[in-house]
Enzyme design. Structure first.
Site, PDB file in Angstrom:
ATOM      1  CE1 TYR A 173       0.402   1.916   4.206  1.00 25.51           C
ATOM      2  CE2 TYR A 173       0.728  -0.434   4.585  1.00 25.51           C
ATOM      3  CZ  TYR A 173       0.853   0.888   5.003  1.00 25.51           C
ATOM      4  OH  TYR A 173       1.445   1.165   6.212  1.00 25.51           O
ATOM      5  CB  CYS A 174       1.864   3.828  -1.670  1.00 21.39           C
ATOM      6  SG  CYS A 174       1.037   3.698  -3.274  1.00 21.39           S
ATOM      7  CB  THR A 175      -0.125   8.404  -0.688  1.00 15.66           C
ATOM      8  OG1 THR A 175       0.989   8.506   0.185  1.00 15.66           O
ATOM      9  CG2 THR A 175      -1.112   9.532  -0.400  1.00 15.66           C
ATOM     10  CB  ILE A 202      -3.591   5.615   2.630  1.00 14.67           C
ATOM     11  CG1 ILE A 202      -2.433   4.651   2.850  1.00 14.67           C
ATOM     12  CG2 ILE A 202      -4.142   6.115   3.964  1.00 14.67           C
ATOM     13  CD1 ILE A 202      -1.148   5.336   3.296  1.00 14.67           C
TER      14      ILE A 202
END
Length: 314
Positions: A173-175, A202
């Site tokens: 996961y990342c932004t 996110i």
């Protein structure tokens, strides 16, 4: 009312320079501001504008067959979250050491926020944060594996740390999702078999799943600096750089030669005048601290059309 749009799309652009000029003119016409990266591999951007302008912009992009599958993460804000408009051509839409990776051809399996939420706590799953240290120190998923990276380009050098999880499902996961596309594709290339990614990152997880079990705040690349994500079981994980008390208040050090991203509580921010240390607080070039710890570049009578002229001269 205004909106902030976060988006990316890995889709080949045959002539990035021509596309950049055309796209810049579109943004000018809609009075959008923000940062947009154009590359041969696709498009990546964060922009702010009125609801009407953002709606027109989203419709225009999705009408282009190259970006028909593009998804936008949309936040409501009170005004522009950027001072200026920058549309630039770069070698990649996210700086990495993985220019050979082609996410539009092969990447990790996308998980919707609901699917990610259903899988994340299983024993056969490991969650991997592919963001930089200053981002995950502010907020991260419970039990996530972090990789001690100053920049995403360090990711290939961190693969060894994930070898012990080869028999598990890896959920990256990342932004907003753009880094996960390359990270998960690279993991597949390196022999990892069960690789997934949180689609929309996110931000989308916060919108659609209430942000449950995301501890802290999410760092964002605009004047807001950080945003709340978790509406279900929120908590603060970051601590003030100076006194070590819990603080979700992220600032830039007032010393421009340091400019570190770090948590600093209001009391310490006041006593150090927005600096991360006594040394930075006494630096002769220290910026005036207004209590926010945010130092956007002044517009200097900014003319949005100047981007076209300056780019043409580059």
């Amino acid at each position: 009312m205004y909106q902030v749009l976060l988006y990316y799309c890995y889709s080949p652009i045959a002539d990035p320079d021509a596309f950049r000029d055309e796209h810049h003119r579109l943004c000018l016409a809609l009075d959008l501001r923000g940062r947009i990266i154009v590359a041969a591999e696709g498009l990546n951007g964060t922009v702010s504008g009125t609801r009407e302008s953002c709606a027109t912009y989203m419709a225009a992009l999705k009408a282009d067959p190259r970006f028909a599958t593009l998804e936008f993460k949309v936040d409501e804000v009170e005004s522009h979250t950027f001072q200026k408009l920058h549309v630039r051509v770069k070698p990649e839409i996210v700086h990495s050491s993985l220019r050979h990776v082609r996410p539009h051809e092969k990447t990790g399996q996308h998980l919707s926020p609901a699917e990610f939420k259903a899988l994340k706590d299983r024993d056969d799953v490991v969650i991997v944060d592919v963001r930089s240290d200053y981002e995950y120190n502010l907020g991260q998923f419970k039990n996530a594996v972090t990789l001690d990276m100053e920049n995403f380009r360090d990711f290939p050098d961190r693969i060894e740390r994930l070898k012990e999880f080869k028999d598990k499902k890896i959920l990256t996961y990342c932004t907003g999702g753009v880094k996960c596309e390359k990270a998960s594709a690279f993991l597949l290339e390196q022999g990892f078999e069960n690789v997934y990614q949180l689609h929309g990152g996110i931000i989308k997880y916060g919108i659609e799943a209430g942000g449950e079990d995301f501890d802290g705040q999410c760092y964002v690349f605009d004047n807001r600096v950080a945003v709340d994500v978790n509406r279900v079981n929120p908590t603060v994980i970051s601590r003030c750089q100076h006194c070590q008390q819990p603080s979700a208040r992220l600032i830039n050090c007032a010393n421009p030669h340091c400019n570190a991203h770090l948590p600093l509580c209001e009391a310490c921010g006041s006593s150090l005048q927005g600096a991360c240390s006594e040394a930075c607080a006494t630096h002769p070039d220290k910026r005036d601290y207004d209590g926010t710890g945010c130092y956007p570049k002044l517009s200097n009578h900014y003319n949005p059309a100047q981007g076209l002229a300056s780019y043409a001269k580059a």
